[in-house]
Design a protein around this motif. Structure first.
Motif, short mmCIF file in Angstrom:
data_model
loop_
_atom_site.label_atom_id
_atom_site.label_comp_id
_atom_site.label_asym_id
_atom_site.label_seq_id
_atom_site.Cartn_x
_atom_site.Cartn_y
_atom_site.Cartn_z
N GLY A 177 -1.12 2.30 -2.92
CA GLY A 177 -2.01 3.36 -1.96
C GLY A 177 -2.69 4.44 -2.29
N GLY A 178 -3.29 5.22 -2.08
CA GLY A 178 -3.76 6.40 -2.45
C GLY A 178 -5.28 6.02 -2.90
N GLY B 164 -4.61 0.85 -1.48
CA GLY B 164 -4.23 0.59 -0.66
C GLY B 164 -3.91 -1.31 -0.35
N LYS C 237 -5.94 3.31 16.52
CA LYS C 237 -4.96 4.67 17.56
C LYS C 237 -5.34 5.30 17.45
N ARG C 238 -6.62 5.60 16.11
CA ARG C 238 -7.46 6.61 16.13
C ARG C 238 -8.68 7.25 17.70
N ASP D 98 -3.31 -4.39 9.49
CA ASP D 98 -3.04 -3.35 9.93
C ASP D 98 -4.36 -1.99 9.75
N SER E 143 -5.07 0.87 13.33
CA SER E 143 -5.29 2.50 12.75
C SER E 143 -6.31 2.96 13.24
N GLY F 129 -4.67 7.71 5.96
CA GLY F 129 -3.51 7.12 5.88
C GLY F 129 -4.61 5.22 5.03
N LYS F 130 -5.49 4.70 5.47
CA LYS F 130 -6.17 3.56 4.78
C LYS F 130 -6.94 3.78 3.76
N THR F 131 -6.79 3.45 2.97
CA THR F 131 -6.99 3.17 1.59
C THR F 131 -7.59 2.15 1.19
N LYS G 66 7.89 7.26 1.39
CA LYS G 66 7.03 7.92 2.99
C LYS G 66 7.46 9.04 3.39
N PRO H 224 0.81 -0.97 0.13
CA PRO H 224 -0.09 0.22 -0.26
C PRO H 224 0.83 1.74 -0.17
N ALA I 60 -3.36 10.15 11.99
CA ALA I 60 -2.61 9.08 11.19
C ALA I 60 -1.05 9.63 11.02
N GLY I 61 -0.29 8.70 10.56
CA GLY I 61 1.05 8.86 10.48
C GLY I 61 1.68 9.20 11.47
N1 CTP Z 1 -1.74 2.63 2.78
C1 CTP Z 1 -2.63 2.53 1.85
N2 CTP Z 1 -3.86 2.17 2.22
C2 CTP Z 1 -4.12 1.31 3.31
C3 CTP Z 1 -2.07 1.15 3.94
C4 CTP Z 1 -1.72 2.16 3.20
O1 CTP Z 1 -3.10 3.42 0.62
N3 CTP Z 1 -4.80 0.13 3.01
C5 CTP Z 1 -0.72 3.80 2.25
C6 CTP Z 1 -1.23 5.32 3.15
O2 CTP Z 1 -0.22 6.68 2.01
C7 CTP Z 1 -0.25 5.51 4.16
C8 CTP Z 1 1.02 4.53 3.95
O3 CTP Z 1 0.48 3.59 2.67
O4 CTP Z 1 -0.05 6.85 5.05
C9 CTP Z 1 1.55 4.45 5.00
O5 CTP Z 1 0.91 3.60 6.00
P1 CTP Z 1 0.65 3.00 7.04
O6 CTP Z 1 1.84 3.72 8.06
O7 CTP Z 1 0.05 2.09 7.22
O8 CTP Z 1 -0.27 4.67 7.52
P2 CTP Z 1 -0.39 5.70 8.53
O9 CTP Z 1 -0.46 6.82 7.67
O10 CTP Z 1 1.20 5.16 9.00
O11 CTP Z 1 -1.58 6.44 9.23
P3 CTP Z 1 -1.85 4.80 10.48
O12 CTP Z 1 -1.35 6.27 11.87
O13 CTP Z 1 -3.08 5.12 10.36
O14 CTP Z 1 -1.36 3.04 10.65
#
Ligand code: CTP
Ligand code: MG
Length: 168
Positions: free
Chosen positions: A24-25, A49, A102-103, A95, A99, A44-46, A164, A20, A109-110
């Motif tokens: 992803g995106g 991805g 975390k939320r 994954d 998230s 961050g979850k698409t 990243k 992802p 996010a991130g």
């Molecule tokens: N990503 C995505 N779809 C997913 C998982 C991840 O598009 N199901 C992409 C997103 O661009 C994300 C990046 O991979 O920003 C990094 O993934 P991750 O570290 O899991 O997400 P975070 O942005 O860090 O958010 P979170 O705090 O929810 O983990």
């Protein structure tokens, strides 16, 4: 399992977890919906991805299984395909779960969380695969350590090559 077989066994999960970041995106899984004033999963979850993780993780298992002794040699070919799919789906579910928690805890996010970012996906992947294969405690301990180290190194690398934004 020897070290190489153990690595082959988790590789679909690693690939599912990493895909992802590259592919992803787009539309977020939660469609930007809120739960208790906070995003359900966050941007961050698409969907793309999620799909990329399941497809590339499963494909990795398929490629590994072409070598008869590498990927779960004790199982039938069909069973190995199912394990690859289970590892990939489990990884993506873990994954998402990470998230989600975390939320709920108010972590943006991130932003980094050692356990939810590095290890929860492995727990979910192993749990899903356990229908067909349960590694020994020793193997699981090795996987936990290897996953923690590799995941940190991979994220740092993804940051350096600008895939990243943050190095975790
Ligand atoms: N990503 C995505 N779809 C997913 C998982 C991840 O598009 N199901 C992409 C997103 O661009 C994300 C990046 O991979 O920003 C990094 O993934 P991750 O570290 O899991 O997400 P975070 O942005 O860090 O958010 P979170 O705090 O929810 O983990
Ligand atoms: Mg992250």
């Amino acid at each position: 399992m020897d070290a190489l077989q153990l690595l082959a066994f988790v590789l679909p999960a690693y690939v599912a977890n990493a895909s992802p970041v590259v592919f992803g995106g787009g539309t977020s899984v939660d469609f930007k919906r809120l739960l208790g004033g906070k995003r359900v999963f966050g941007d961050g979850k698409t969907w793309r991805g999620l799909l990329a993780g399941v497809v590339f993780g499963t494909f990795t298992g398929f490629a590994l299984a072409l070598h008869p002794a590498l990927f779960l040699p004790s199982l039938l070919f069909r069973e190995r395909m199912i394990v690859a799919l289970l590892l990939s789906v489990g990884t993506m579910a873990g994954d998402l779960a990470g998230s989600f928690v975390k939320r709920r805890l108010g972590i943006a996010a991130g932003s980094r969380h050692e356990f939810f970012d590095q290890l929860l996906f492995l727990g979910f992947a192993l749990a899903a695969a356990s229908i067909y294969i349960v590694p020994s405690l020793e193997e699981i301990a090795l996987l936990v350590v290897a996953t923690y180290v590799l995941h940190k190194a991979a994220n740092w690398l993804a940051h350096v090559v600008r895939l990243k934004r943050v190095p975790w």
